[in-house]
Design a protein around this motif. Structure first.
Motif, short mmCIF file in Angstrom:
data_model
loop_
_atom_site.label_atom_id
_atom_site.label_comp_id
_atom_site.label_asym_id
_atom_site.label_seq_id
_atom_site.Cartn_x
_atom_site.Cartn_y
_atom_site.Cartn_z
N LEU A 428 0.82 -1.21 0.00
CA LEU A 428 0.00 0.00 0.00
C LEU A 428 0.86 1.26 0.00
CD1 LEU A 428 -2.78 -1.08 2.51
CD2 LEU A 428 -3.02 -0.79 0.05
N TYR A 429 1.98 1.22 0.74
CA TYR A 429 2.85 2.40 0.78
C TYR A 429 3.49 2.65 -0.59
CZ TYR A 429 6.63 5.54 2.06
OH TYR A 429 7.49 6.61 2.13
N HIS A 435 1.46 9.12 -5.23
CA HIS A 435 0.43 10.16 -5.33
C HIS A 435 0.61 11.24 -4.28
CE1 HIS A 435 -1.64 7.52 -8.14
NE2 HIS A 435 -1.49 6.53 -7.28
N LYS A 436 1.76 11.28 -3.61
CA LYS A 436 1.99 12.29 -2.59
C LYS A 436 2.19 13.66 -3.24
CE LYS A 436 3.68 9.94 1.51
NZ LYS A 436 4.75 9.92 2.52
N LYS A 473 -9.03 6.27 3.48
CA LYS A 473 -7.61 6.34 3.78
C LYS A 473 -7.17 5.08 4.52
CE LYS A 473 -7.49 11.40 4.06
NZ LYS A 473 -7.17 12.58 4.90
N PHE A 474 -6.05 4.53 4.08
CA PHE A 474 -5.43 3.39 4.74
C PHE A 474 -4.24 3.92 5.53
CE2 PHE A 474 -7.80 1.67 1.29
CZ PHE A 474 -8.14 0.37 1.63
N TRP A 475 -4.16 3.54 6.82
CA TRP A 475 -3.12 4.04 7.72
C TRP A 475 -2.32 2.87 8.28
CZ3 TRP A 475 -3.17 9.42 8.40
CH2 TRP A 475 -4.34 10.07 8.01
N GLN A 483 0.62 6.47 10.17
CA GLN A 483 1.15 7.07 8.96
C GLN A 483 0.27 6.65 7.79
OE1 GLN A 483 5.10 5.87 7.92
NE2 GLN A 483 5.30 7.33 6.25
N MET A 484 -0.13 7.63 6.98
CA MET A 484 -1.02 7.31 5.87
C MET A 484 -0.28 6.53 4.78
SD MET A 484 -3.70 9.70 3.78
CE MET A 484 -2.62 10.22 2.48
N LEU A 485 -0.89 5.46 4.33
CA LEU A 485 -0.31 4.62 3.30
C LEU A 485 -0.88 4.90 1.92
CD1 LEU A 485 -0.41 1.21 5.22
CD2 LEU A 485 1.59 2.65 4.85
N TYR A 486 -2.20 5.01 1.86
CA TYR A 486 -2.85 5.01 0.55
C TYR A 486 -4.21 5.69 0.70
CZ TYR A 486 -5.24 3.09 -3.57
OH TYR A 486 -5.95 2.93 -4.73
N LYS A 487 -4.58 6.44 -0.33
CA LYS A 487 -5.87 7.14 -0.34
C LYS A 487 -6.65 6.75 -1.57
CE LYS A 487 -7.92 11.77 -0.04
NZ LYS A 487 -7.63 13.22 0.08
#
Length: 1185
Positions: A428-429, A435-436, A473-475, A483-487
């Motif tokens: 996921l990260y 996309h950051k 949001k996946f954290w 920490q956010m991994l994926y949106k």
């Protein structure tokens, strides 16, 4: 020789006995709370499973809080320790350091934090709260504690100042007085600067509250006092008189010194900045209005908005920085809040997304009399924290390592997964990092204090949050961090809402039509399913490849129960409608199309949102595989979804609402089952319904289980959920024919009245498939609309249990059966829980088969049998049989959760399909087969003997033995309240049932015996947000949304409570205080006498005397020796005293060790010199000296 199983014989005898039925079991177990054994021979038949969990395994403890501090009010920074503190309106303090160092502490009074002051590099913090109390916090421990408190009784605190390396705190009050507090003892000094002594005697007006206090960088014996009305006093502490006074026409908001101590700058309410020189205090040395329009000479500059704060920081190699908030022109009312940075002739305005609460300039040195060298600005906004890099000309912001954007869109639902597959976080990260946002400063985050390590907890954890704008949001929540991994943005599946079509396409929710309501995730298969507030379900599959494809959509017509449509007048109609008019039809529907084009437009068979029909580019990550939408029925919008479940092994998704249940085959993209809840009780032909008269006039009882709208969770967002029509008048009895409307796949066949998936036709990409377009019998005259009874509250919102107990008991104790009399009910029956599992669908089953457990709001549990094709090839073409099995179980209250255990007492996990990339061409070969994992703890032959099914409702929990359907254990969890959240979780290689009650209790029960292990009154349910977001997971973890911006994590594991200290970060680390710069001979000679000022001599009791006892009251804190002595006795008090004494003893030993080492060094040097002297004079005679 064939093995003879005696247990099967006994189970068969028990199943055939009249006393072992499900209804008798449930009735006999409802006498009182506790675990009981229902009638029959169940107590003899069941196996005694050795349970390993005991009450010693459980304890409730808060672990860590994530997110942005809710309603912030104050900000402080320690430039040596490099830690940041934020105070809030609710009395909370968040202390932040390097990633992983995040501490939360709370004032018991709950009063708002007015100001924070670090004891720089001392491991302590002073907080001033709105209840006029000062608190001293000890930061040298992982959980800060209050050492001392000082409560002011007669004056209100407005401003505090603590000079660097001083133990005397200056406190300004609303009356204009300045008091001095000893930080070590927290005792008020007798030295007071009264307002009438500070101002001139000729002044007739009160100067107002103290808004600023600071000692002169040039001379620590001089104190600068700023009053609200524009008066500034330069007070000589030794002589106790005002050395000079400054007056200005406009009110003062803040003051800051030049580091040389000869000038200071003030910000005013008219948007002006004034620079004052101590040598000429009669008028400002310089006056500027940074954002005012330029005027002709001799005319006053245009007034602007107040400058709330200004900071004046100097640099060695460049012009000074002047940084301030506010001050914009009044003619620019639409401009956002801004921070202005003036550096030389350049003026930069940084517009903020939210109002500015406070800001601080981070400087290299803690000494106020040195060149400051600012490198960053910390800006605290109402809903964000940002740091601006001052070392670069374009002033970029630093990338925030903290999860401060949880509330970027309001959180509507949460999910928590502990001990998930370890590769998921990296996967996921790797997708999310692409996309950051770009444009951040290339330097590291400046707040880097504290120390943190991984600790003993090493299993991966993931938190998923659903939001009001449709984003998910996946954290990464491993090791007490977030920490956010994926949106994922679910709104990209639908067309954008046009302004003109807003009311036509989305009338269920006036705002946020894409709001996420429920989420279901299978980490092993990576199948993700989400339901929205606009009555849709989206199934996502994970892929590493980017694709461009059309989105497949299904439209399902889930008809409301026919007996809710009642004619105002008696009319005659045939007992059965013409079956020929009910043939299914398929048509492509647009989201804005109406079925009737007239003045009174009636919507029918159209969805709430429009799915994109053109090919859509889907980046790597979660990609939409299927969209299922409920459509309007006769002008009524579809009801919101109340339950959701998906099985990757079966390729089936199921969801339900107040109206009924929908089962969809997402492999073949077809609807398998779509029927009202009332029809699920019929195991025979679904079309053989007998006509009946409508029920008598009854008051509708709307107090059963329901889903809550967004307005309950976020009242400040003014979201209103569209409710059903209520009954307008009392209706007379009249014969009403029952309509036969069923939703089924357009290409499906009927086998004995049950829906099957198509054998030949399947939906193609991008094609919309609607459910059966069944024509209805018009039972009302022209111009006479049907009256509808008020629908169940399950459709829209929930309220706390305020209804009468009699009304609730009526719904709980209503017995249900498969007979036709079960239709007589006073409220709708919502589907509240769904669960896929390999189980026994009927009593006479000898082996497990795919099943769907369906729980309703009336406490009924139905088992639906799933007949799947035997081979993988047939699974993509052959039909799937879905039919009710006729098995019913009953509980008290709405059903919340299911789970199964095998005969050994081990928790069984639902089967799943091993993930593969659906878009990887290398794997799309004919030889590939679906790999299914059935999760049998023992061999399938032994598991097939029997299993235990755990069912929990909002009132009680039951354990049934299948296939005999015998109730083995029942526990009445609560009588006066109801369960909000329940989950069967794994812990310490065993399983337990965790429940969160509406009265704030957290309860843990062992399985399968349902023995109470823990019952703690954790927190009262003060906000529906908590009820919506509370969730349990494995390994003794849980979380909930404690505020709109913060997630609170807790544990109910004793082991984790014992090890929590090792998992938390250290706020204080030993760091040498930087040495002051050499001032030089001339600066030391002419730069003032600040270094010789002795505050102890001036403010001590011997010189200043004692302060009045009625002015302030000293309160020992729980972290001090006095607080521990004053606490109640007992083992815990003794342990606390011993721990504090041990800490103090260790500190003293450390100091003693340092002193001993110094003495040893001195002794060695002395011995060396003595030995050299002895050798020098060893051979000399006495007369040679």
């Amino acid at each position: 020789m064939k093995k003879f199983n005696f247990r099967k014989v006994l189970d068969g005898l028990t199943a055939s006995s009249p006393g072992s039925g499900s209804s008798s079991a449930s009735n006999s177990g409802g006498a009182g709370s506790g675990s009981v054994h229902p009638g029959g021979t169940a107590g003899v038949l069941r196996e005694e499973i050795q349970e390993s969990l005991t009450s010693e395994y459980f304890q409730i403890c808060k672990t860590v809080r994530h997110g942005f501090p809710y309603q912030p009010t104050a900000l402080a920074f320690d430039p040596v320790q490099k830690i940041l503190a934020i105070g809030t309106r609710t009395g909370a303090i968040r202390i932040l350091g390097r990633p992983g160092v995040d501490c939360y502490c709370q004032h018991e009074s709950g009063a708002a934090v007015l100001q924070l002051q670090f004891l720089i590099n001392e491991g302590a913090l002073v907080s001033a709260s709105s209840d006029d109390t000062l608190h001293l916090w000890n930061l040298r421990q992982k959980r800060p504690a209050i050492l001392h408190s000082l409560k002011f009784n007669r004056e209100r605190i407005t401003y505090c100042h603590l000079p660097f390396q001083s133990k005397w705190l200056y406190v300004g009050t609303e009356r204009g007085n300045t008091h001095i507090v000893n930080i070590e003892s927290f005792i008020l000094s007798g030295y007071v600067i009264m307002w009438n002594k500070a101002i001139e005697l000729s002044t007739k007006t009160h100067p107002g509250p103290v808004v600023h206090l600071s000692d002169s960088p040039r001379d620590e014996g001089k104190l600068l006092i700023g009053y609200e009305n524009g008066t500034v006093v330069f007070w000589d502490l030794k002589s106790k008189r005002a050395e000079l006074r400054v007056y200005y026409d406009e009110a003062i908001h803040s003051i800051d010194w030049h580091h040389e101590g000869k000038q200071f700058m003030c910000s005013h309410s008219d948007g002006s900045l004034t620079l004052w020189n101590l040598k000429s205090p009669s008028r400002p040395f310089q006056t500027t209005v940074p954002h005012g329009k330029s005027q002709r000479e001799g005319r006053k500059s245009e007034s602007c908005k107040p400058i709330l704060k200004v900071e004046y920081k100097t640099c060695r190699n460049s012009e000074p920085f002047i940084i301030f908030s506010g001050g914009l022109s009044y003619d620019k009312a639409c401009r956002r809040p801004s921070l202005t940075i003036m550096h030389g002739k350049a003026i930069t305005v940084l517009e903020m997304d939210h109002p500015i609460v406070e800001f601080l300039t981070l400087c290299e040195t803690p000494y106020p009399n040195e060149c400051q060298e600012p490198y960053a600005v910390a800006v605290l906004l109402e809903k964000d924290l940002i740091l601006v890099d001052l070392t670069q000309t374009n002033f970029p912001i630093f990338e925030n390592p903290y999860p401060m954007d949880i509330h970027e869109s309001p959180v509507t639902c949460t999910a928590y997964f502990a001990d998930c597959p370890p590769d998921l976080i990296l996967v996921l990260y790797s997708i999310g990092v692409k996309h950051k946002k770009q444009g951040y400063s290339n330097k590291e985050w400046p707040v880097s204090g504290g120390a943190w390590n991984l600790g003993a907890q090493t299993y991966p954890e993931i938190i998923i949050t659903g939001h009001a704008d449709g984003s998910i949001k996946f954290w990464d929540a491993s090791a007490m961090t977030l920490q956010m991994l994926y949106k994922l943005k679910t709104s990209k599946v639908f067309e954008k809402q046009k302004v003109g079509d807003g009311k036509q396409t989305c009338e269920i929710v006036e705002e946020d039509p894409f709001a996420v309501q429920m989420i279901y995730w299978c980490p092993e298969s990576r199948i993700f399913c989400v339901s929205g507030v606009s009555a849709y379900v989206i199934i996502y599959k994970f892929s590493r490849q980017e694709i461009t494809t059309e989105i497949v959509s299904l439209e399902v017509r889930l008809q409301c129960d026919v007996e809710d449509i009642i004619t105002p007048e008696p009319e005659t109609s045939p007992p059965f409608p013409d079956l020929s008019s009910q043939l299914p039809s398929s048509r492509s529907l647009s989201g804005s199309t109406n079925t009737v084009s007239s003045e009174g437009v009636t919507k029918d068979s159209i969805p709430c949102l429009s799915v994109k029909t053109r090919p859509v580019r889907m980046p790597p990550g979660y990609q939409a595989d299927l969209v299922i939408q409920l459509v309007w029925v006769d002008g009524e919008p579809p009801q919101q979804i109340t339950s959701l479940s998906i099985s990757s092994a079966y390729g089936i998704v199921a969801f339900g609402n107040c109206t009924g249940l929908v089962v969809v085959d997402f492999i073949q993209k077809t609807v398998l089952l779509s029927m009202g809840t009332i029809d699920l009780y019929r195991s025979s032909d679904l079309y053989q319904r007998q006509p009946r008269s409508p029920r008598k006039n009854k008051q509708f009882i709307a107090d059963n289980f329901c889903m809550r709208g967004l307005s309950n969770f976020y009242p400040d967002l003014t979201k209103r959920i569209r409710t059903s029509y209520q009954s307008l008048t009392e209706l007379n009895d009249s014969p009403v024919p029952l309509e036969l409307e069923r939703c089924k796949s357009p290409t499906s066949d009927h086998v004995n009245g049950h829906c099957t998936s198509p054998t030949s036709q399947s939906c193609s990409s991008g094609k919309r498939l609607s459910s059966a377009d069944v024509s209805k019998v018009n039972r009302w005259g022209p111009g006479r609309p049907p009256f509808r009874k008020a629908q169940s509250a399950a459709c829209m919102e929930i309220s706390l249990p305020v209804t009468t107990e009699e009304a609730r008991e009526n719904s709980y104790n209503r017995s249900r059966s498969s007979s036709i009399s079960s239709i007589d009910k006073d409220s709708k029956e919502a589907v509240t829980a769904l669960y896929f599992m390999e189980s026994f669908a009927r009593k006479n089953d000898s082996t497990v088969s795919p099943c769907l457990f369906v729980g309703t709001s009336l406490g009924m549990v139905l088992l639906i049998s799933l007949n799947l094709p035997s081979s993988d090839e047939q699974r993509f073409t052959e039909p799937v049989m879905v039919l009710p099995s006729g098995t019913f179980l009953s509980l008290k209250g709405a059903v919340l959760t299911f789970s199964c255990m095998d005969r050994t007492g081990s928790l069984m996990q639902p089967p799943y399909e091993v993930w593969r990339d659906p878009n990887n061409t290398d794997e799309n070969e004919k030889t590939w087969k679906r790999k299914l994992v059935m999760n049998y703890s023992t061999s399938p032959q032994e598991t097939g003997d029997h299993q235990y099914t755990i069912i929990c409702s909002e009132k009680q929990a039951k354990v049934f033995s299948l296939p005999s359907q015998t109730c083995l254990y029942v526990h009445n969890i609560t009588e006066t309240s109801f369960i909000l959240q329940a989950e069967v979780v794994g812990m310490c290689n065993s399983a337990c049932l965790a429940c969160f009650c509406a009265n704030g209790h957290i309860m843990i029960m062992s399985l399968p015996s349902l023995r109470p292990m823990l019952d703690v009154n954790y927190l009262p349910l003060t906000d529906m947000r908590i009820a919506r977001t509370f969730c349990f997971t494995n390994e003794g973890q849980a979380l909930y949304l404690v505020s709109p911006t913060e997630i609170q994590r807790l544990t109910y594991s004793q082991e984790m409570c014992d090890n929590i200290q090792d998992m938390l970060g250290d706020l204080f680390t030993p760091i040498e205080t930087p040495e002051a710069q050499n001032r030089g001979f001339l600066k030391g000679l002419f730069g003032g006498s600040g270094q010789t000022f002795d505050r102890e001599e001036l403010f001590g009791e011997a010189t200043a005397g004692k302060a009045s006892r009625s002015l302030a009251q000293h309160i020992p804190g729980p972290g001090s020796i006095e607080g521990v002595k004053g606490a109640a006795g007992g083992v815990m008090g003794e342990l606390t005293r011993a721990r504090i004494a041990l800490d103090e003893r260790g500190q003293r030993l450390g100091e003693l060790e340092e002193k001993t080492a110094g003495m040893m060094t001195s002794a060695e040097a002395f011995s060396k010199h003595a030995h050299e002297l002895m050798l020098k004079y060893k051979d000399k005679k006495w007369y040679q000296f």
